[in-house]
Design a protein around this motif. Structure first.
Motif, PDB file in Angstrom:
ATOM      1  N   THR A  15     -29.874  16.395  27.434  1.00 22.60           N
ATOM      2  CA  THR A  15     -28.872  16.457  26.367  1.00 22.60           C
ATOM      3  C   THR A  15     -28.807  15.104  25.684  1.00 22.60           C
ATOM      4  O   THR A  15     -28.732  14.072  26.357  1.00 22.60           O
ATOM      5  CB  THR A  15     -27.488  16.831  26.923  1.00 22.60           C
ATOM      6  OG1 THR A  15     -27.593  18.045  27.663  1.00 22.60           O
ATOM      7  CG2 THR A  15     -26.485  17.020  25.803  1.00 22.60           C
ATOM      8  N   VAL A  16     -28.822  15.119  24.359  1.00 22.02           N
ATOM      9  CA  VAL A  16     -28.743  13.884  23.576  1.00 22.02           C
ATOM     10  C   VAL A  16     -27.305  13.720  23.099  1.00 22.02           C
ATOM     11  O   VAL A  16     -26.745  14.621  22.449  1.00 22.02           O
ATOM     12  CB  VAL A  16     -29.712  13.921  22.380  1.00 22.02           C
ATOM     13  CG1 VAL A  16     -29.642  12.618  21.602  1.00 22.02           C
ATOM     14  CG2 VAL A  16     -31.129  14.185  22.845  1.00 22.02           C
ATOM     15  N   ILE A  17     -26.691  12.581  23.404  1.00 25.27           N
ATOM     16  CA  ILE A  17     -25.287  12.320  23.073  1.00 25.27           C
ATOM     17  C   ILE A  17     -25.203  11.066  22.217  1.00 25.27           C
ATOM     18  O   ILE A  17     -25.807  10.044  22.537  1.00 25.27           O
ATOM     19  CB  ILE A  17     -24.448  12.113  24.355  1.00 25.27           C
ATOM     20  CG1 ILE A  17     -24.676  13.266  25.339  1.00 25.27           C
ATOM     21  CG2 ILE A  17     -22.968  11.991  24.027  1.00 25.27           C
ATOM     22  CD1 ILE A  17     -24.140  12.978  26.718  1.00 25.27           C
ATOM     23  N   ARG A  18     -24.435  11.148  21.123  1.00 25.46           N
ATOM     24  CA  ARG A  18     -24.166   9.954  20.319  1.00 25.46           C
ATOM     25  C   ARG A  18     -22.973   9.229  20.923  1.00 25.46           C
ATOM     26  O   ARG A  18     -21.887   9.790  21.044  1.00 25.46           O
ATOM     27  CB  ARG A  18     -23.885  10.329  18.863  1.00 25.46           C
ATOM     28  CG  ARG A  18     -23.728   9.112  17.958  1.00 25.46           C
ATOM     29  CD  ARG A  18     -23.510   9.528  16.515  1.00 25.46           C
ATOM     30  NE  ARG A  18     -24.618  10.314  16.003  1.00 25.46           N
ATOM     31  CZ  ARG A  18     -25.770   9.799  15.586  1.00 25.46           C
ATOM     32  NH1 ARG A  18     -25.968   8.493  15.636  1.00 25.46           N
ATOM     33  NH2 ARG A  18     -26.728  10.576  15.127  1.00 25.46           N
ATOM     34  N   LEU A 164     -24.716  13.003  36.276  1.00 32.68           N
ATOM     35  CA  LEU A 164     -25.841  13.280  35.392  1.00 32.68           C
ATOM     36  C   LEU A 164     -26.631  11.979  35.228  1.00 32.68           C
ATOM     37  O   LEU A 164     -26.059  10.923  34.929  1.00 32.68           O
ATOM     38  CB  LEU A 164     -25.349  13.777  34.034  1.00 32.68           C
ATOM     39  CG  LEU A 164     -24.690  15.157  34.034  1.00 32.68           C
ATOM     40  CD1 LEU A 164     -24.085  15.449  32.682  1.00 32.68           C
ATOM     41  CD2 LEU A 164     -25.697  16.223  34.396  1.00 32.68           C
ATOM     42  N   LYS A 165     -27.936  12.063  35.399  1.00 23.59           N
ATOM     43  CA  LYS A 165     -28.773  10.865  35.371  1.00 23.59           C
ATOM     44  C   LYS A 165     -29.153  10.508  33.936  1.00 23.59           C
ATOM     45  O   LYS A 165     -29.541  11.377  33.149  1.00 23.59           O
ATOM     46  CB  LYS A 165     -30.033  11.093  36.199  1.00 23.59           C
ATOM     47  CG  LYS A 165     -30.899   9.861  36.362  1.00 23.59           C
ATOM     48  CD  LYS A 165     -32.085  10.154  37.256  1.00 23.59           C
ATOM     49  CE  LYS A 165     -32.930   8.905  37.461  1.00 23.59           C
ATOM     50  NZ  LYS A 165     -34.101   9.178  38.311  1.00 23.59           N
ATOM     51  N   ILE A 166     -29.032   9.230  33.597  1.00 25.92           N
ATOM     52  CA  ILE A 166     -29.452   8.740  32.281  1.00 25.92           C
ATOM     53  C   ILE A 166     -30.962   8.535  32.314  1.00 25.92           C
ATOM     54  O   ILE A 166     -31.477   7.767  33.121  1.00 25.92           O
ATOM     55  CB  ILE A 166     -28.733   7.430  31.925  1.00 25.92           C
ATOM     56  CG1 ILE A 166     -27.218   7.659  31.841  1.00 25.92           C
ATOM     57  CG2 ILE A 166     -29.257   6.869  30.614  1.00 25.92           C
ATOM     58  CD1 ILE A 166     -26.425   6.400  31.647  1.00 25.92           C
ATOM     59  N   VAL A 178     -29.254  12.267  28.710  1.00 21.99           N
ATOM     60  CA  VAL A 178     -28.944  12.548  30.113  1.00 21.99           C
ATOM     61  C   VAL A 178     -29.672  13.808  30.553  1.00 21.99           C
ATOM     62  O   VAL A 178     -29.911  14.723  29.762  1.00 21.99           O
ATOM     63  CB  VAL A 178     -27.424  12.696  30.343  1.00 21.99           C
ATOM     64  CG1 VAL A 178     -26.697  11.407  30.062  1.00 21.99           C
ATOM     65  CG2 VAL A 178     -26.849  13.829  29.524  1.00 21.99           C
ATOM     66  N   LYS A 179     -30.018  13.840  31.824  1.00 24.84           N
ATOM     67  CA  LYS A 179     -30.720  14.993  32.383  1.00 24.84           C
ATOM     68  C   LYS A 179     -29.718  16.110  32.669  1.00 24.84           C
ATOM     69  O   LYS A 179     -28.701  15.889  33.319  1.00 24.84           O
ATOM     70  CB  LYS A 179     -31.433  14.580  33.672  1.00 24.84           C
ATOM     71  CG  LYS A 179     -32.302  15.662  34.271  1.00 24.84           C
ATOM     72  CD  LYS A 179     -33.026  15.152  35.501  1.00 24.84           C
ATOM     73  CE  LYS A 179     -33.893  16.230  36.113  1.00 24.84           C
ATOM     74  NZ  LYS A 179     -34.585  15.745  37.321  1.00 24.84           N
ATOM     75  N   GLY A 180     -30.001  17.319  32.154  1.00 22.43           N
ATOM     76  CA  GLY A 180     -29.117  18.455  32.377  1.00 22.43           C
ATOM     77  C   GLY A 180     -28.247  18.741  31.165  1.00 22.43           C
ATOM     78  O   GLY A 180     -28.444  18.192  30.086  1.00 22.43           O
ATOM     79  N   ASN A 181     -27.257  19.616  31.378  1.00 20.37           N
ATOM     80  CA  ASN A 181     -26.378  20.010  30.270  1.00 20.37           C
ATOM     81  C   ASN A 181     -24.973  19.461  30.470  1.00 20.37           C
ATOM     82  O   ASN A 181     -24.595  19.067  31.569  1.00 20.37           O
ATOM     83  CB  ASN A 181     -26.339  21.541  30.139  1.00 20.37           C
ATOM     84  CG  ASN A 181     -25.849  22.209  31.403  1.00 20.37           C
ATOM     85  OD1 ASN A 181     -25.729  21.567  32.438  1.00 20.37           O
ATOM     86  ND2 ASN A 181     -25.568  23.472  31.341  1.00 20.37           N
TER      87      ASN A 181
END
Length: 197
Positions: A15-18, A164-166, A178-181
């Motif tokens: 998942t890409v987060i701003r 959740l792992k970066i 981050v890995k996952g949702n």
């Protein structure tokens, strides 16, 4: 969400987060407020959209106005100062984070969708296909116990996904991968916190 390949060639969802930039708008301490916390603001708005009393409070602290504010408790407030900008630089690749957000609302849902109940038989004159069936525990005590799993509102609740792992950081665009949702739909505001807290 998207997917990336690791060094071994395996694909996994990410998942890409701003992340921000956010500004520290308030610092709370034990003497004045009874607990330690920092308040951060995100998404600036202009003064014309505020009520007069809100604009006066904002001019006192000489900081811009933010649409969203959030508190992070139990932090060492000595490491922060008012007006400090927080962005993706505070995270490191390989670190684990907890992400809190509001889950997607799915409206009023039945037992099969909400609690994974089994359906009734579909043939031989059965009148119980997706009905909940009997809910009362008999003559004694003659009432339905609180907490009985029944149909109702599904989703639209605050959910936290732990550890959740970066796996990636883009400093130029303030993106955290981050890995996952994570909870919620695209565009949701989420709270990111290190898993050690």
């Amino acid at each position: 969400m998207t997917q990336i390949f690791n060094e071994e060639g395996f694909v996994f969802p990410v998942t890409v987060i701003r992340v921000g930039p956010c500004l520290i708008t308030q610092i709370k301490n034990l003497q004045k407020d009874g607990y330690r916390a920092i308040q951060i603001g995100y998404s600036r708005i202009n003064f014309s959209r505020l009520k007069k009393i809100q604009s006066i409070d904002c001019k006192k602290i000489k900081l811009p106005i933010f649409k969203f504010k959030c508190e992070y408790k139990n932090l060492d407030t000595q490491d922060y100062f008012l007006g400090q900008e927080l962005n993706v630089n505070i995270f490191k690749i390989g670190e684990f984070v907890n992400i809190t957000g509001k889950s997607i609302g799915k409206g009023y849902s039945g037992n099969q969708k909400r609690h994974k109940f089994k359906r009734g038989p579909m043939t031989h004159g059965s009148k119980n296909h997706r009905a909940p069936g009997s809910i009362g525990p008999g003559t004694t005590p003659g009432r339905v116990f609180p907490g009985k799993r029944m149909s109702g509102q599904l989703g639209n609740k605050q959910v936290t996904v732990l550890k959740l792992k970066i796996v990636g950081i883009n400093i130029n665009q303030n993106l955290l991968i981050v890995k996952g949702n994570i909870p919620g739909k695209p565009g949701n505001i989420v709270k990111i916190q290190s898993s050690k807290y």
